[in-house]
Design a protein around this motif. Structure first.
Motif, mmCIF file in Angstrom:
data_model
loop_
_atom_site.group_PDB
_atom_site.id
_atom_site.type_symbol
_atom_site.label_atom_id
_atom_site.label_comp_id
_atom_site.label_asym_id
_atom_site.label_seq_id
_atom_site.Cartn_x
_atom_site.Cartn_y
_atom_site.Cartn_z
ATOM 1 N N PRO A 46 -42.974 -17.733 -24.370
ATOM 2 C CA PRO A 46 -42.579 -16.204 -23.191
ATOM 3 C C PRO A 46 -43.936 -17.049 -22.338
ATOM 4 O O PRO A 46 -43.825 -16.432 -21.866
ATOM 5 N N LYS A 47 -45.357 -17.409 -22.298
ATOM 6 C CA LYS A 47 -45.618 -17.783 -21.712
ATOM 7 C C LYS A 47 -45.240 -17.819 -20.287
ATOM 8 O O LYS A 47 -45.336 -18.073 -18.993
ATOM 9 N N GLU A 48 -44.930 -19.309 -20.450
ATOM 10 C CA GLU A 48 -43.833 -20.223 -19.362
ATOM 11 C C GLU A 48 -43.036 -20.060 -19.059
ATOM 12 O O GLU A 48 -42.422 -20.138 -17.712
ATOM 13 N N VAL A 90 -31.563 -22.940 -6.673
ATOM 14 C CA VAL A 90 -31.169 -21.710 -7.871
ATOM 15 C C VAL A 90 -30.580 -20.681 -7.233
ATOM 16 O O VAL A 90 -31.289 -20.860 -5.367
ATOM 17 N N GLU A 91 -29.583 -20.535 -7.480
ATOM 18 C CA GLU A 91 -29.221 -19.106 -6.560
ATOM 19 C C GLU A 91 -29.735 -17.597 -7.142
ATOM 20 O O GLU A 91 -30.584 -18.022 -7.493
ATOM 21 N N PRO A 92 -29.467 -16.625 -5.879
ATOM 22 C CA PRO A 92 -30.181 -15.628 -6.201
ATOM 23 C C PRO A 92 -29.896 -14.655 -7.682
ATOM 24 O O PRO A 92 -28.958 -15.241 -8.158
ATOM 25 N N GLY A 93 -30.964 -13.973 -7.914
ATOM 26 C CA GLY A 93 -30.155 -14.046 -9.955
ATOM 27 C C GLY A 93 -30.831 -14.259 -10.823
ATOM 28 O O GLY A 93 -30.598 -15.247 -11.291
ATOM 29 N N ARG A 94 -31.818 -14.212 -11.479
ATOM 30 C CA ARG A 94 -32.849 -14.258 -12.704
ATOM 31 C C ARG A 94 -32.594 -13.371 -13.679
ATOM 32 O O ARG A 94 -32.893 -12.686 -13.405
ATOM 33 N N ALA A 105 -36.008 -17.034 -23.077
ATOM 34 C CA ALA A 105 -34.777 -17.436 -22.092
ATOM 35 C C ALA A 105 -35.128 -16.930 -20.774
ATOM 36 O O ALA A 105 -34.906 -15.686 -20.878
ATOM 37 N N LEU A 106 -34.930 -18.054 -19.892
ATOM 38 C CA LEU A 106 -34.758 -17.334 -18.944
ATOM 39 C C LEU A 106 -33.237 -17.923 -18.251
ATOM 40 O O LEU A 106 -32.982 -19.213 -18.500
ATOM 41 N N THR A 107 -33.145 -17.293 -17.696
ATOM 42 C CA THR A 107 -31.702 -17.645 -17.077
ATOM 43 C C THR A 107 -30.750 -17.803 -15.663
ATOM 44 O O THR A 107 -31.441 -17.106 -14.939
ATOM 45 N N LEU A 109 -42.385 -19.381 -14.599
ATOM 46 C CA LEU A 109 -40.941 -19.820 -14.396
ATOM 47 C C LEU A 109 -39.871 -19.184 -13.734
ATOM 48 O O LEU A 109 -39.587 -18.965 -12.810
ATOM 49 N N MET A 110 -40.564 -17.664 -14.142
ATOM 50 C CA MET A 110 -39.690 -16.070 -13.729
ATOM 51 C C MET A 110 -40.825 -15.744 -12.374
ATOM 52 O O MET A 110 -39.830 -15.505 -11.020
ATOM 53 N N ALA A 111 -41.809 -16.217 -11.729
ATOM 54 C CA ALA A 111 -42.279 -15.799 -11.427
ATOM 55 C C ALA A 111 -42.223 -16.611 -9.735
ATOM 56 O O ALA A 111 -42.997 -16.523 -8.602
#
Length: 396
Positions: free
Chosen positions: A229-231, A260-264, A186-188, A235-237
């Motif tokens: 996880p790969k996707e 998108v705001e800073p911070g993931r 999960a990416l938040t 997205l995180m990058a």
């Protein structure tokens, strides 16, 4: 405290939201409570949708008034099948007014909730905050001794383990845990939106998991994007601009232009189920007692029910002169929590499995189930009420 083991009724180990709530609720019973947790700034910008009884519980603790102004109402919840499969479920919309509620709950940044909990905890004379980490926990017949990293120790008749997935308390009590990692992450993150969200939480169901856009105060949303996880790592990058474009596409531009705001924050998903939630003068709350994927906003809401139940049970036991860490009291907590945790974990697991399945019969059954919930009013209203809090759950 460097040489002496100070006695308490209850020691709460772990200072996350569930641990703080448990410590406050236990102190409200009149118990002498020690909260063992190092003070640290909350590290990320994740949010929590507090549903149903969670807000009522926080109001009873005199916590909610301190942070309510930083929350957003959740009045509508949309489930949208975005799998692109041949067999797709119809859109389902839940509206709080249909079951006589102004709102299902409130979405709030965890750091704002933590600030309110910390403020309330600091007001309670019988709640001692120990700014240290537990290092070892030693079980005795009549108490438990907690040794801390800076050399101090304390004893308590009952320990509440609120110390997360790698729980020291759980290990010390000899409680085994069943773990099942999921091929999901999960990416938040949070984002500003170009169009009003109208206090509607929208959940897009994809072939790799749900992507949920949850209202925040003003024209902002928090996002929980579940994928492989790969996707998720891809997205995180991404840059902020690239992730904004990806989020706008995933949301089908219902919010217009987003930023998108800073911070993931990125974390792997799994399911963890301890075989017990109470043993050897230790009870478990929060993620030491249950870990589930972020589906249906159940995690912290279950943790707050853990906290409420142990406080109620300890209060009753103290009033009747029982040993609050004894087998009878622990069995009472086990009964109070086991069905709730097991049923929620099962429902979340089945919802996730049915979404990910490539089997046509499973997709068909999921589509039929969503169709029934969306079109049959009594069934939809039952689903809404049960999603907020298990109506069958009785105080034990």
């Amino acid at each position: 405290m460097n040489e002496t083991s100070l006695p308490y009724d209850v020691a709460v180990v772990g200072g996350g939201p569930a641990g703080l709530a448990a410590a406050i609720a236990l102190a409200d019973t009149g118990a002498r409570v020690a909260l063992v947790a190092r003070r640290a700034a909350y590290a990320d910008n994740r949010t929590t949708a507090l549903l149903g009884g969670s807000v009522d519980f926080l109001e009873r603790l005199d916590v909610w008034r301190r942070c309510a102004g930083q929350s957003a109402d959740l009045t509508t919840m949309r489930l949208v099948d975005d799998t692109g499969r041949l067999i797709r479920a119809p859109e389902v919309k839940f509206v709080s007014a249909e079951i006589g509620l102004d709102t299902f709950g409130y979405n709030i940044a965890n750091r704002d909730l933590m600030t309110a909990l910390e403020e309330r905890a600091g007001e309670l004379a019988n709640l001692t905050r120990i700014d240290d980490d537990a290092e070892t926990i030693r079980m005795g017949d009549n108490n438990v001794v907690v040794h801390m990293t800076q050399g101090a120790s304390l004893s308590a008749r009952l320990v509440v383990g609120a110390d997360g997935r790698q729980s020291l308390c759980r290990n010390a009590a000899g409680i085994e845990v069943k773990r099942r990692p999921l091929d999901q992450a999960a990416l938040t993150f949070n984002m500003s939106v170009g169009r009003p969200h109208h206090n509607t939480s929208t959940e897009f169901h994809t072939t790799s998991g749900p992507c949920v856009f949850v209202p925040l105060p003003g024209q902002r949303c928090s996002v929980v994007w579940v994928s492989t996880p790969k996707e998720a790592e891809r997205l995180m990058a991404l840059s902020d601009t690239e992730l904004s474009a990806a989020a706008e596409k995933q949301s089908h531009s219902i919010f217009g232009r987003v930023s998108v705001e800073p911070g993931r924050y990125l974390f792997p998903l799994g399911i963890e189920q301890p075989k017990q939630v109470a043993k050897n003068r230790v009870v478990l709350v929060g993620e030491s007692a249950h870990v589930v994927p972020p589906i249906g906003a159940q995690g912290l809401n279950m943790g707050l029910r853990d906290a409420g139940d142990i406080a109620r049970i300890v209060g009753d036991a103290m009033a009747s002169g029982e040993d609050i860490g004894g087998p009878t009291v622990l069995a009472r907590f086990e009964r109070a929590r086991r069905s709730d945790i097991a049923s929620r974990t099962f429902a979340i697991d089945m919802a996730n499995r049915s979404l990910l399945s490539d089997l046509l019969p499973v997709q068909l059954m999921r589509g039929i189930g969503m169709q029934l919930i969306g079109s049959v009013g009594p069934l939809r209203r039952v689903a809404m009420r049960e999603g907020l809090s298990p109506s069958w759950r009785k105080s034990s």
